[in-house]
Design an enzyme around this catalytic site. Structure first.
Site, PDB file in Angstrom:
ATOM      1  N   TYR A  28       0.829  -1.105  -0.036  1.00  0.00           N
ATOM      2  CA  TYR A  28      -0.018   0.021   0.126  1.00  0.00           C
ATOM      3  C   TYR A  28       0.807   1.235   0.122  1.00  0.00           C
ATOM      4  CZ  TYR A  28      -3.212   3.567   1.670  1.00  0.00           C
ATOM      5  OH  TYR A  28      -4.010   4.646   1.868  1.00  0.00           O
ATOM      6  N   GLU A  50     -12.098   5.960   4.523  1.00  0.00           N
ATOM      7  CA  GLU A  50     -11.371   6.796   5.706  1.00  0.00           C
ATOM      8  C   GLU A  50     -12.411   6.822   6.822  1.00  0.00           C
ATOM      9  OE1 GLU A  50      -8.229   7.326   6.096  1.00  0.00           O
ATOM     10  OE2 GLU A  50      -7.483   7.214   4.106  1.00  0.00           O
ATOM     11  N   TRP A  58      -5.821   1.408  10.277  1.00  0.00           N
ATOM     12  CA  TRP A  58      -5.957   1.340   8.802  1.00  0.00           C
ATOM     13  C   TRP A  58      -5.808  -0.284   8.237  1.00  0.00           C
ATOM     14  CZ3 TRP A  58      -8.395   3.351   5.140  1.00  0.00           C
ATOM     15  CH2 TRP A  58      -7.934   3.135   3.732  1.00  0.00           C
TER      16      TRP A  58
END
Length: 195
Positions: A28, A50, A58
């Site tokens: 990522y 988000e 995350w």
């Protein structure tokens, strides 16, 4: 070396330290985070993810991203805006996503709001809040990376004023980082863009 500085990864190249905690983060970090994202549907997806991340790590969202994309029709605004109460019930029962009622409701409500916007309007609004890169110091350590900025606060207010939910200043800043409005890769990070 100070805590929070870029460190060598498996290939010897320096990276932001958070990128080296899992292989998912490494990919990522190297391939997506901080690279410019455009397009209303793509930005709606990032904004939604988000929001789902709020209060969570995350990595939890990243590992469920495929499930989110399936559950939310690829985050195509027009498709999600047409979701029914039955779709909402399906989402609340879907173990492939985060089954948070408030976040699911916000994602559906945001799609309905955005479906009434002109094509490119979300992209234009978000990118109009990108700060001038020349006015931002390049972070050397994680401690120098803010969680909120005046620009993210302004973006949050603009989105809320237009009827969007779950878009606080911290969420707005995470969106700005993820979508390349700001480059918060550390100074010594291999993924940092040229100044």
């Amino acid at each position: 070396m100070s805590a929070g500085e870029a460190i060598a990864g498996p290939d010897g190249a320096s990276r932001c330290p958070w990128a080296l905690s899992t292989t998912d983060y490494l990919a990522y970090h190297d391939e997506e985070w901080g690279r410019p994202v455009h397009g209303d549907d793509a930005l709606y997806e990032r904004l939604s993810l988000e929001a789902f991340q709020s209060g969570l790590s995350w990595i939890t969202i990243l590992r469920r991203r495929a499930g989110f994309r399936t559950a939310f029709a690829g985050f195509e605004i027009a498709e999600v805006a047409a979701f029914t109460d039955e779709d909402r019930d399906r989402l609340l029962a879907d173990a492939g996503i985060i089954r948070n009622r408030a976040k699911i409701d916000a994602t559906l409500a945001n799609a309905r709001v955005l479906a009434g916007w002109a094509p490119g309007e979300l992209d234009e609004l978000i990118w109009s809040h990108a700060p001038d890169p020349a006015g931002r110091p390049i972070p050397r350590t994680l401690a120098e990376v803010p969680a909120v900025t005046p620009e993210s606060t302004a973006l949050s207010k603009a989105l809320k004023k237009r009827g969007l939910r779950f878009v606080g200043p911290t969420t707005a800043y995470a969106l700005m980082q993820a979508c390349g409005l700001v480059d918060d890769h550390l100074e010594a990070c291999v993924a940092r863009s040229a100044p």
